[in-house]
Enzyme design. Sequence first.
Site, PDB file in Angstrom:
ATOM      1  CG  PHE A 159     -24.080   4.335  45.281  1.00 17.75           C
ATOM      2  CD1 PHE A 159     -24.545   5.269  44.362  1.00 17.75           C
ATOM      3  CD2 PHE A 159     -23.957   3.014  44.882  1.00 17.75           C
ATOM      4  CE1 PHE A 159     -24.891   4.887  43.073  1.00 17.75           C
ATOM      5  CE2 PHE A 159     -24.306   2.617  43.597  1.00 17.75           C
ATOM      6  CZ  PHE A 159     -24.771   3.561  42.688  1.00 17.75           C
ATOM      7  CB  CYS A 165     -18.907  13.276  44.428  1.00 11.20           C
ATOM      8  SG  CYS A 165     -17.696  12.081  45.007  1.00 11.20           S
TER       9      CYS A 165
END
Length: 449
Positions: free
Chosen positions: A161, A272
């Site tokens: 993350f 992303c």
Amino acid sequence: MKITVVGTGYVGLVTGTCFAETGNDVTCVDIDKSKVEKLSSGQITIYEPGLEKIFIRNEKEGRLHFTTSLADGIKDAKIIFLALPTPPDGDGNADLKYVLGVAKDLGGLLKKDEYKIIIDKSTVPVGTSEKVEKAILESARKSADDEGWEDAFDIVSNPEFLREGVAVDDFMKPDRVVIGTSSEKAKKLLGELYGPFVRQGNPIIYMDEKSAELTKYAANSFLATKISFMNEIAQLCEKVGADVDMVRRGIGSDDRIGKRFLFPGIGYGGSCFPKDVQALSRSSRESNYDFKILEAVMQVNEKQKLHLLPKIKAWFKEDLKGKKFALWGLAFKPNTDDIREAPALSMINALISEGATVTAFDPEAMNNVKKEIGDKINYAENQYDALEDAHALIVATEWSEFRTPDFNKMRSLLINPLIFDGRNLFDTAVMQDCGFHYESIGRKAVNGQ
Ligand code: NAD
């Protein structure tokens, strides 16, 4: 612990370096020979605040190694991370060829009596863990009756993350660590590995592999949805004469909504969000689910990247031929040199196709842009050089150093005191006082001339 990280890009290099920082012995593997040569000689290959210092320290202290050989890289390692690319394939699904290719190679290298944990850190669709296991088993088995390989390894889904720009901090102090596995042995070892990173009490959340895989897509898609939602609110503000800054503050103070990710702009980019939203949408469709919100999120974002263009064209009476634009910011966001899917690149293409020229400045991303588009644009030495004889300034990335510039100097360098701000960097009242015509996102244009 002895750890291998396969793939030494943004995620792999940060992962490897941060695990070395907590005392592990880390070998990073990459097929890019020149990258490995650079890293082995102590040169960092990406710009990421705080990374270089710990990279150099750990390499010097002998805890961080680099190789192009997978066989050498996994020798004696119990834990192998895959931090490989998962770009979109022709249909917008995540292309698993890098992950499954390495899984197959690993299968040929594993030994039955040397247990290893293979951890997928790449962002991958639900069901990838099973595919990785299958690929490893198929290449490990030497014949149809070659049994016992299931106990030689475990597969774990451990999505990453970290955010580029604050990747080291995110990795060293993660909000949470998600570990998807059904293996108790793997859970225990990974709990030990991640222990030093969660000492302040942030959770390690254990779950099954599929839920872990979906968690990563859900997180990125939710954040992208928040951005596109605010960009639509900003569009509406412009139509009805409201101020998006006020609306943002008004809703952000509600705990259920939160203050972060409410800033409108010229769209999200990067390696992303665009590909992950698209991949979740496509993989949902393959599971017979029509994920309607995601289609809207993508459409809004594409449109938003060029939201400033009609404003710019309107100012120049629809004729941009021969106009010179200064562009501040090329990276998809500040504190990175990453230009993948950067909104600035969409803006450049649009301006050039209208016959305009562009002189850009970015503190870190200019080399990467040069590699991609060469002399299609000019590159300035600093943010003020870009303004010289330009008809207007366009702001595309919110680097800190652009926030409080010398407005008098800017006025003297620009042909027109004209700013189109895609990141709402400046206070509209200040712009008015400084004598600029200033257009931003979701706020009234001011005309200080
Ligand atoms: P990247 O393109 O920066 O790095 C990937 C690296 O893998 C490259 O150095 C490439 O040379 C190497 N590679 C390719 N094939 C290889 C092989 N067969 N053997 C060894 N190395 C090989 O990618 P990234 O941004 O680090 O992303 C990696 C994964 O992590 C992706 O799935 C991405 O979605 C995910 N992710 C990225 C971020 C981010 O901010 N960049 C954050 C979280 C998750």
